[in-house]
Design an enzyme around this catalytic site. Structure first.
Site, short mmCIF file in Angstrom:
data_model
loop_
_atom_site.label_atom_id
_atom_site.label_comp_id
_atom_site.label_asym_id
_atom_site.label_seq_id
_atom_site.Cartn_x
_atom_site.Cartn_y
_atom_site.Cartn_z
N HIS A 53 31.25 49.60 20.86
CA HIS A 53 32.21 50.65 20.69
C HIS A 53 31.99 52.51 21.42
O HIS A 53 30.67 51.88 20.26
CB HIS A 53 33.95 50.58 19.74
CG HIS A 53 34.61 49.02 20.17
ND1 HIS A 53 35.78 48.90 19.72
CD2 HIS A 53 34.10 48.41 21.14
CE1 HIS A 53 36.69 48.38 19.86
NE2 HIS A 53 35.31 47.73 20.69
N GLU A 55 32.24 54.95 19.52
CA GLU A 55 31.53 55.49 18.76
C GLU A 55 30.21 55.53 17.60
O GLU A 55 29.81 55.71 17.48
CB GLU A 55 33.00 55.64 17.41
CG GLU A 55 34.26 56.45 18.22
CD GLU A 55 35.31 54.66 18.91
OE1 GLU A 55 36.54 54.48 18.42
OE2 GLU A 55 34.83 54.58 19.68
N ALA A 156 46.52 45.26 54.96
CA ALA A 156 46.35 46.18 55.46
C ALA A 156 46.56 46.10 56.99
O ALA A 156 47.04 44.44 57.08
CB ALA A 156 44.45 45.82 55.94
N ARG A 186 38.48 46.81 43.78
CA ARG A 186 38.73 45.77 43.60
C ARG A 186 37.45 45.71 42.58
O ARG A 186 38.26 44.92 41.35
CB ARG A 186 37.75 44.78 44.39
CG ARG A 186 39.13 44.09 45.50
CD ARG A 186 37.99 42.84 46.79
NE ARG A 186 38.68 42.42 46.94
CZ ARG A 186 38.45 41.59 48.22
NH1 ARG A 186 36.91 41.09 48.15
NH2 ARG A 186 39.17 40.77 49.29
N ARG A 209 31.76 42.54 46.43
CA ARG A 209 31.27 42.09 47.48
C ARG A 209 30.46 43.95 48.10
O ARG A 209 31.03 44.66 47.47
CB ARG A 209 31.39 42.11 49.14
CG ARG A 209 31.90 40.36 48.95
CD ARG A 209 31.95 39.73 50.36
NE ARG A 209 32.69 40.83 51.19
CZ ARG A 209 34.63 40.62 51.49
NH1 ARG A 209 35.02 40.31 50.53
NH2 ARG A 209 34.88 41.38 51.68
N LEU A 276 53.04 36.09 48.99
CA LEU A 276 53.22 36.37 47.50
C LEU A 276 53.58 37.90 47.34
O LEU A 276 54.18 38.64 46.50
CB LEU A 276 51.76 36.14 47.71
CG LEU A 276 51.30 36.53 45.97
CD1 LEU A 276 52.11 35.32 45.41
CD2 LEU A 276 49.91 35.79 46.05
N GLY A 278 55.56 39.62 48.46
CA GLY A 278 56.72 40.04 49.34
C GLY A 278 57.47 39.33 47.54
O GLY A 278 58.74 39.86 47.05
#
Length: 345
Positions: A53, A55, A156, A186, A209, A276, A278
């Site tokens: 972590h 800290e 898109a 992504r 990518r 999907l 929707g």
């Protein structure tokens, strides 16, 4: 009250946390150690599950110089044992005299660190630059408090709102610049999701990518998630060895998110399939919209979203946070409203 040096250190801690592309399923956290004169001793950043972590990393760098120091942390130090030990124990053992943190930990299993530090005789102050720190972990905080992954829907489309031609073809509506821009978003999610119809039509990889071009260091591919009951042959690219793939044979959005949350997923990147999308939109389970609009028209074809609106009274507003040009395309980022838009006078 936090000193000017501590405020500046918190800004540096926030900036340091932002240098990590993704720490999910953990939050991104930065820590700055200051000596008695307010000078910086060390900076620590949490790189993700299984790594120290923030800290602990800062304390390791500082060594004995941490004794009597002030730890400035973007998130309340944790008080539970996961893959690593509690940060509060490390801070107490290191002998820090003061801890300043920004965001209170929303995780009921991890919170309580401030109380334990105070009980150990350490001066504690919380809420310093909390709003700035909370912006680092919007998706993680949402998932932690709501008990389901945060969902970002990306689409898109042409200027007339179409994502595919009448024959089903959709590559490529937007520019190469827009497609490169998508990779950065992504990379910030820990799952990329598409429907079986989109997978069968486009045979996508559903991976990040051009990782060498990303603005932040990137190490691990997100989980690929394919949703639907239609069989996908095993020679499709979603089954290659680049990233793990999870098949969820249902189209019920609540069931999908429940299964993903059980897998530890905190942020889902939804793309690939207006049906999907929707389903999630109709269920009110889209938390952010990122759209890329190409300067072109199709005139006929498939809409970017298959919703259930029957009248203008069903329209749902989107609060826009950013409108930018990406190459020749327009990128919009917004938050959907939870209720239909009020009727205009």
């Amino acid at each position: 009250m936090a000193s000017e040096n501590e405020l500046q250190a918190m800004s540096r801690a926030v900036t340091a946390a932002r240098t990590v592309a993704r720490a999910l399923p953990n939050p991104r956290v930065g820590c700055v150690l200051l000596d008695a004169q307010g000078e910086q001793i060390a900076v620590g950043v949490h790189q993700g599950a299984g790594n120290p972590h923030a800290e602990v990393e800062a304390l390791t760098i500082a060594g004995e110089a941490a004794r009597g120091a002030t730890a400035v942390v973007t998130l309340e130090p944790c008080s539970h044992t996961g893959r690593t030990g509690p940060c509060v124990d490390a801070l107490i053992e290191a002998g820090v005299s003061r801890v300043v943190f920004a965001q209170t930990d929303p995780d009921p299993q991890a919170r309580g660190g401030a109380t334990r530090l105070a009980d150990a005789g350490i001066d504690v102050e919380g809420g310093v630059l909390a709003e700035e720190a909370e912006q680092i972990n919007v998706e993680w905080t949402f998932a932690t408090t709501e008990g389901r992954p945060f969902v970002t829907w990306k689409y898109a489309a042409t200027m007339d709102g179409l994502s595919a031609a009448p024959d089903g073809s959709s590559k490529w509506i937007t520019s190469a610049e827009a497609r490169r821009d998508v990779q950065t978003f992504r990379a910030a999610a820990d799952a990329i999701m598409a429907g079986t119809g989109a997978v069968l039509a486009d045979d996508p990889r559903l991976t990040v990518r051009d990782t060498e071009d990303l603005p932040l260091p990137y190490a691990q591919q997100p989980l690929r998630v394919v949703v639907g009951e239609t069989h996908i042959p095993n020679y499709y690219r979603v089954f290659d060895r680049v990233a793990p793939t999870l098949l969820i044979q249902t189209r019920e959005p609540d069931e999908v998110l429940t299964k993903l949350y059980e897998q530890g997923i905190k942020h889902v990147w939804l793309e690939g399939g207006p049906r999907l999308a929707g389903g999630f939109w109709n269920a009110g389970l889209v938390d952010r919209v990122i759209g890329y609009i190409a300067p072109a028209m199709l005139g006929s074809g498939r809409a970017a979203l298959e919703g259930e609106a029957a009248t203008l009274a069903d329209i749902r507003p989107i609060t826009l946070h950013d409108v930018s040009m990406v190459g020749p395309d327009i990128r919009i980022i917004g938050t959907p409203g939870r209720a239909p838009r009020e009727e205009m006078p």
